[in-house]
Design a protein around this motif. Structure first.
Motif, PDB file in Angstrom:
ATOM      1  N   GLY A  72       1.573  -8.878  47.331  1.00  0.00           N
ATOM      2  CA  GLY A  72       0.439  -9.797  47.205  1.00  0.00           C
ATOM      3  C   GLY A  72      -0.817  -9.072  46.747  1.00  0.00           C
ATOM      4  O   GLY A  72      -1.556  -9.572  45.904  1.00  0.00           O
ATOM      5  N   ALA A  73      -1.054  -7.880  47.294  1.00  0.00           N
ATOM      6  CA  ALA A  73      -2.224  -7.094  46.912  1.00  0.00           C
ATOM      7  C   ALA A  73      -2.130  -6.633  45.457  1.00  0.00           C
ATOM      8  O   ALA A  73      -3.125  -6.657  44.721  1.00  0.00           O
ATOM      9  CB  ALA A  73      -2.389  -5.893  47.846  1.00  0.00           C
ATOM     10  N   SER A 132      -1.822 -13.421  41.386  1.00  0.00           N
ATOM     11  CA  SER A 132      -1.386 -13.846  42.719  1.00  0.00           C
ATOM     12  C   SER A 132      -0.898 -15.290  42.735  1.00  0.00           C
ATOM     13  O   SER A 132       0.083 -15.614  43.411  1.00  0.00           O
ATOM     14  CB  SER A 132      -2.477 -13.637  43.758  1.00  0.00           C
ATOM     15  OG  SER A 132      -3.667 -14.259  43.368  1.00  0.00           O
ATOM     16  N   GLU A 133      -1.534 -16.170  41.972  1.00  0.00           N
ATOM     17  CA  GLU A 133      -1.101 -17.572  41.944  1.00  0.00           C
ATOM     18  C   GLU A 133       0.292 -17.708  41.334  1.00  0.00           C
ATOM     19  O   GLU A 133       1.135 -18.433  41.860  1.00  0.00           O
ATOM     20  CB  GLU A 133      -2.092 -18.434  41.177  1.00  0.00           C
ATOM     21  CG  GLU A 133      -3.365 -18.697  41.950  1.00  0.00           C
ATOM     22  CD  GLU A 133      -4.311 -19.618  41.200  1.00  0.00           C
ATOM     23  OE1 GLU A 133      -3.845 -20.430  40.373  1.00  0.00           O
ATOM     24  OE2 GLU A 133      -5.515 -19.533  41.484  1.00  0.00           O
ATOM     25  N   ALA A 138      -0.370  -8.148  43.031  1.00  0.00           N
ATOM     26  CA  ALA A 138      -0.537  -9.353  42.207  1.00  0.00           C
ATOM     27  C   ALA A 138      -1.999  -9.775  42.161  1.00  0.00           C
ATOM     28  O   ALA A 138      -2.499 -10.188  41.106  1.00  0.00           O
ATOM     29  CB  ALA A 138       0.335 -10.486  42.734  1.00  0.00           C
ATOM     30  N   ASP A 139      -2.703  -9.668  43.278  1.00  0.00           N
ATOM     31  CA  ASP A 139      -4.117 -10.032  43.321  1.00  0.00           C
ATOM     32  C   ASP A 139      -4.926  -9.133  42.391  1.00  0.00           C
ATOM     33  O   ASP A 139      -5.768  -9.611  41.629  1.00  0.00           O
ATOM     34  CB  ASP A 139      -4.621  -9.927  44.763  1.00  0.00           C
ATOM     35  CG  ASP A 139      -6.009 -10.512  44.932  1.00  0.00           C
ATOM     36  OD1 ASP A 139      -6.265 -11.597  44.360  1.00  0.00           O
ATOM     37  OD2 ASP A 139      -6.835  -9.889  45.633  1.00  0.00           O
ATOM     38  N   ALA A 140      -4.659  -7.833  42.413  1.00  0.00           N
ATOM     39  CA  ALA A 140      -5.376  -6.896  41.538  1.00  0.00           C
ATOM     40  C   ALA A 140      -5.084  -7.170  40.064  1.00  0.00           C
ATOM     41  O   ALA A 140      -5.935  -6.942  39.204  1.00  0.00           O
ATOM     42  CB  ALA A 140      -5.007  -5.462  41.887  1.00  0.00           C
ATOM     43  N   ASP A 149       2.182  -6.497  52.942  1.00  0.00           N
ATOM     44  CA  ASP A 149       1.409  -7.316  52.007  1.00  0.00           C
ATOM     45  C   ASP A 149       1.189  -6.645  50.651  1.00  0.00           C
ATOM     46  O   ASP A 149       0.321  -7.036  49.881  1.00  0.00           O
ATOM     47  CB  ASP A 149       0.059  -7.692  52.630  1.00  0.00           C
ATOM     48  CG  ASP A 149      -0.790  -6.469  52.966  1.00  0.00           C
ATOM     49  OD1 ASP A 149      -0.288  -5.337  52.862  1.00  0.00           O
ATOM     50  OD2 ASP A 149      -1.964  -6.662  53.330  1.00  0.00           O
ATOM     51  N   ARG A 169       7.534 -17.246  45.155  1.00  0.00           N
ATOM     52  CA  ARG A 169       7.819 -16.679  46.477  1.00  0.00           C
ATOM     53  C   ARG A 169       8.538 -17.652  47.354  1.00  0.00           C
ATOM     54  O   ARG A 169       8.527 -18.733  47.496  1.00  0.00           O
ATOM     55  CB  ARG A 169       6.529 -16.218  47.142  1.00  0.00           C
ATOM     56  CG  ARG A 169       6.781 -15.026  48.040  1.00  0.00           C
ATOM     57  CD  ARG A 169       5.487 -14.562  48.654  1.00  0.00           C
ATOM     58  NE  ARG A 169       5.086 -13.266  48.213  1.00  0.00           N
ATOM     59  CZ  ARG A 169       5.609 -12.157  48.687  1.00  0.00           C
ATOM     60  NH1 ARG A 169       6.567 -12.165  49.557  1.00  0.00           N
ATOM     61  NH2 ARG A 169       5.173 -10.999  48.263  1.00  0.00           N
ATOM     62  N   GLU A 171       2.912 -16.395  43.792  1.00  0.00           N
ATOM     63  CA  GLU A 171       3.131 -17.318  44.905  1.00  0.00           C
ATOM     64  C   GLU A 171       4.025 -18.491  44.507  1.00  0.00           C
ATOM     65  O   GLU A 171       4.723 -19.037  45.348  1.00  0.00           O
ATOM     66  CB  GLU A 171       1.818 -17.806  45.483  1.00  0.00           C
ATOM     67  CG  GLU A 171       1.116 -16.785  46.348  1.00  0.00           C
ATOM     68  CD  GLU A 171       1.989 -16.237  47.476  1.00  0.00           C
ATOM     69  OE1 GLU A 171       2.639 -17.026  48.192  1.00  0.00           O
ATOM     70  OE2 GLU A 171       2.024 -14.995  47.641  1.00  0.00           O
ATOM     71  N   GLY A 185      -4.535 -10.129  38.892  1.00  0.00           N
ATOM     72  CA  GLY A 185      -4.938 -11.500  38.586  1.00  0.00           C
ATOM     73  C   GLY A 185      -3.726 -12.414  38.471  1.00  0.00           C
ATOM     74  O   GLY A 185      -3.756 -13.421  37.763  1.00  0.00           O
TER      75      GLY A 185
END
Length: 176
Positions: free
Chosen positions: A160-161, A169-170, A163-165, A157, A176, A173, A167
């Motif tokens: 994803g982690a 992640s959307e 990308a989340d950090a 993961d 993906r 996705e 900002g």
């Protein structure tokens, strides 16, 4: 299964695009591909993963040399895409050294009357790529993912982690 994406930082935030690496043969080719994603010479991240085995991040800031982080060098070395990232410099080898010469290797230990118990400590495994991370572990520090967090990420993961950090992640996705 592999996944590769480009994340380009723009004035409006991060933009993601998936990328095909089949035509990329060198790290320079990969850096050029990343630079094409950002006409303003902004930061571009190339995120690559092989499902559950390893992940890599290549950071290109304008015309600067690419910075690289690979989560598991040994796993990446067994991958065509991983080999793009594992430069001699990253692995701490002299440029152009590809390990031992194949003609000098005793591949099964039984040539010339030797038994299999006569394993040589200086055999081909002595120059093998070690398990574990290599590269610039501070590659994402200024983007909110510190060295400790990066090294702790699991290949399953990690993208994803990251990308989340960031900002992002959307947008990641969506490709993906």
């Amino acid at each position: 299964m592999y996944f590769a994406a480009l994340l380009a930082r723009t004035e409006d935030g991060w933009e993601a695009s998936d990328t095909e690496l089949d035509d990329v043969e060198t790290l320079s080719d990969l850096a050029d591909l990343a630079r094409e994603a950002s006409p303003e010479d902004d930061t571009v991240l190339v995120l690559i993963e092989q499902e559950d085995a390893w992940f890599g991040v290549v950071r290109v800031d304008g015309e600067d040399d690419p910075r690289i982080y690979v989560s598991d060098a040994a796993a990446a070395a067994r991958s065509a895409y991983g080999e793009l990232l594992l430069t001699d410099e990253l692995l701490g080898r002299e440029p152009g050294s590809d390990g031992p010469d194949l003609d000098s290797l005793n591949l099964d230990g039984t040539e010339d009357g030797e038994s299999e118990e006569d394993d040589d400590e200086d055999g081909p495994d002595a120059d093998a790529v070690t398990h574990g991370p290599v590269g610039d572990s501070e590659i994402l520090d200024d983007l909110g993912v510190g060295e400790k967090e990066l090294r702790a990420l699991d290949a399953e993961d990690a993208l994803g982690a990251i990308a989340d950090a960031l900002g992002a992640s959307e947008v990641l996705e969506t490709v993906r």
